[in-house]
Design a protein around this motif. Structure first.
Motif, short mmCIF file in Angstrom:
data_model
loop_
_atom_site.label_atom_id
_atom_site.label_comp_id
_atom_site.label_asym_id
_atom_site.label_seq_id
_atom_site.Cartn_x
_atom_site.Cartn_y
_atom_site.Cartn_z
N MET A 206 -4.02 13.55 -2.77
CA MET A 206 -4.64 13.50 -4.10
C MET A 206 -4.67 12.09 -4.69
O MET A 206 -5.10 11.91 -5.83
CB MET A 206 -3.86 14.42 -5.06
N GLY A 207 -4.24 11.10 -3.93
CA GLY A 207 -4.11 9.76 -4.48
C GLY A 207 -5.28 8.85 -4.17
O GLY A 207 -6.27 9.25 -3.54
N PRO A 208 -5.19 7.59 -4.61
CA PRO A 208 -6.26 6.61 -4.41
C PRO A 208 -6.29 6.12 -2.96
O PRO A 208 -5.31 6.24 -2.22
CB PRO A 208 -5.86 5.48 -5.36
N GLY A 209 -7.42 5.54 -2.57
CA GLY A 209 -7.52 4.90 -1.27
C GLY A 209 -7.14 3.44 -1.41
O GLY A 209 -7.54 2.77 -2.37
N VAL A 210 -6.36 2.93 -0.48
CA VAL A 210 -5.89 1.55 -0.55
C VAL A 210 -6.22 0.83 0.76
O VAL A 210 -5.83 1.28 1.84
CB VAL A 210 -4.36 1.50 -0.78
N LYS A 211 -6.96 -0.27 0.66
CA LYS A 211 -7.31 -1.05 1.85
C LYS A 211 -6.10 -1.87 2.30
O LYS A 211 -5.40 -2.46 1.47
CB LYS A 211 -8.49 -1.98 1.54
N ILE A 212 -5.89 -1.92 3.61
CA ILE A 212 -4.73 -2.62 4.16
C ILE A 212 -5.17 -3.86 4.92
O ILE A 212 -6.20 -3.86 5.62
CB ILE A 212 -3.94 -1.69 5.12
N ALA B 203 0.82 -1.21 0.00
CA ALA B 203 0.00 0.00 0.00
C ALA B 203 0.86 1.26 0.00
O ALA B 203 0.59 2.21 -0.74
CB ALA B 203 -0.92 -0.01 1.22
N VAL B 204 1.90 1.26 0.82
CA VAL B 204 2.80 2.42 0.88
C VAL B 204 3.48 2.64 -0.46
O VAL B 204 3.59 3.76 -0.95
CB VAL B 204 3.84 2.24 2.00
N SER B 205 3.92 1.56 -1.07
CA SER B 205 4.59 1.65 -2.37
C SER B 205 3.65 2.24 -3.43
O SER B 205 4.05 3.12 -4.21
CB SER B 205 5.07 0.27 -2.80
N ILE B 206 2.40 1.78 -3.45
CA ILE B 206 1.42 2.29 -4.42
C ILE B 206 1.19 3.78 -4.23
O ILE B 206 1.17 4.56 -5.19
CB ILE B 206 0.09 1.52 -4.28
N LEU B 207 1.01 4.19 -2.97
CA LEU B 207 0.73 5.61 -2.71
C LEU B 207 1.91 6.50 -3.10
O LEU B 207 1.72 7.58 -3.67
CB LEU B 207 0.38 5.82 -1.24
N LYS B 208 3.11 6.06 -2.80
CA LYS B 208 4.28 6.86 -3.17
C LYS B 208 4.39 7.00 -4.69
O LYS B 208 4.72 8.07 -5.21
CB LYS B 208 5.56 6.25 -2.58
N GLN B 209 4.09 5.93 -5.40
CA GLN B 209 4.18 5.97 -6.86
C GLN B 209 3.15 6.92 -7.47
O GLN B 209 3.39 7.51 -8.53
CB GLN B 209 3.96 4.56 -7.43
N HIS B 210 2.00 7.06 -6.79
CA HIS B 210 0.91 7.87 -7.34
C HIS B 210 0.77 9.24 -6.70
O HIS B 210 -0.18 9.97 -7.00
CB HIS B 210 -0.41 7.10 -7.24
N ALA B 211 1.69 9.60 -5.83
CA ALA B 211 1.70 10.95 -5.25
C ALA B 211 2.52 11.85 -6.17
O ALA B 211 3.71 12.07 -5.96
CB ALA B 211 2.30 10.92 -3.84
N ARG B 212 1.85 12.37 -7.19
CA ARG B 212 2.57 13.11 -8.23
C ARG B 212 2.23 14.61 -8.24
O ARG B 212 2.48 15.29 -9.24
CB ARG B 212 2.25 12.49 -9.60
N SER B 213 1.68 15.10 -7.16
CA SER B 213 1.34 16.52 -7.11
C SER B 213 2.61 17.37 -7.00
O SER B 213 3.68 16.87 -6.67
CB SER B 213 0.44 16.80 -5.91
#
Length: 231
Positions: free
Chosen positions: A218-224, A26-36
């Motif tokens: 600004m990113g997606p929500g990810v269930k953990i 989940a952390v990896s996905i959020l970091k990849q998609h935090a493009r602001s």
């Protein structure tokens, strides 16, 4: 229905809404998609099996995140004389007594945390209708009513986060910035979750932690996967 932007479409493709991910995934996905263009805040939300309307099911506490929040926290302190000096030396942004109370009553509240010495609570108590709804009322259980104002200021500035269950039994909090390393974010999230788990109230029945999700500004929500959150 509003048209999705290219970024929103990409985010939806990256996250399976029916899947629970490991914390590291989940952390990896959020970091990849935090493009602001700004440094996005990473926030965790925990859906708990409690009804905060009942006093024996309220969840509230504080946690000191091991790697800080990445946020510049402005701290106001109600104190006089030597304690006021101690607060200023520790880095408090605003220190005062009656003058600070007047400022707050006038609607000027340029701070994120309020700390008070015990002898100032008669004055601070009169501000409950203003500070309370904003979650800023000092509380001895949270360490914000204390004679050790220097220690409280340093904790607030150093990554201490308050949490409280909302009406629907959801606890959420900022646990870092997208610029943090994956390890540091994971450590902060585990520390936050551990504090919430330890704050389980006596009146909580059945499953306590029902769902946990992670998101960025600004990113997606990810269930953990809840089972992987132990610190």
């Amino acid at each position: 229905m509003a048209k999705l932007s290219k970024r929103q479409k990409d985010d939806r493709k990256a996250v399976d809404s029916n899947k629970t991910y490991s914390l590291d995934e989940a952390v990896s996905i959020l970091k990849q998609h935090a493009r602001s263009k700004f440094d996005e805040t990473i926030e965790v939300a925990m859906n708990l099996g409690v009804d905060p309307r009942h006093s024996d099911q309220m969840v509230r506490g504080v946690v000191l995140l091991p790697n800080g929040t990445g946020k510049d926290v402005r701290v106001a302190v109600f104190a006089k004389d030597n304690k006021a000096d101690e607060a200023r030396a520790a880095g408090a942004d605003i220190v005062g007594a009656e003058d600070l109370a007047e400022q707050i009553q006038a609607g000027v509240m340029d701070f994120d945390r309020v700390i008070a010495t015990p002898d100032m609570m008669a004055l601070v108590g009169r501000l409950g209708k203003v500070l309370g709804p904003r979650g800023l009322m000092p509380n001895p259980k949270l360490g914000t009513v204390t004679p050790d104002v220097a220690g409280a200021v340093k904790a607030a500035k150093g990554g201490q986060v308050e949490f409280r269950a909302e009406k629907a039994g959801i606890v959420h909090g900022g646990v870092g910035k997208a610029s943090f390393s994956e390890d540091h974010l994971a450590q902060n999230i585990r520390a936050f979750a551990d504090a919430v788990i330890k704050a389980k109230p006596t009146g909580a029945k059945g499953t306590y932690v029902k769902k946990v999700s992670l998101t960025s500004t600004m990113g997606p929500g990810v269930k953990i996967d809840v089972t992987g959150l132990s610190a």
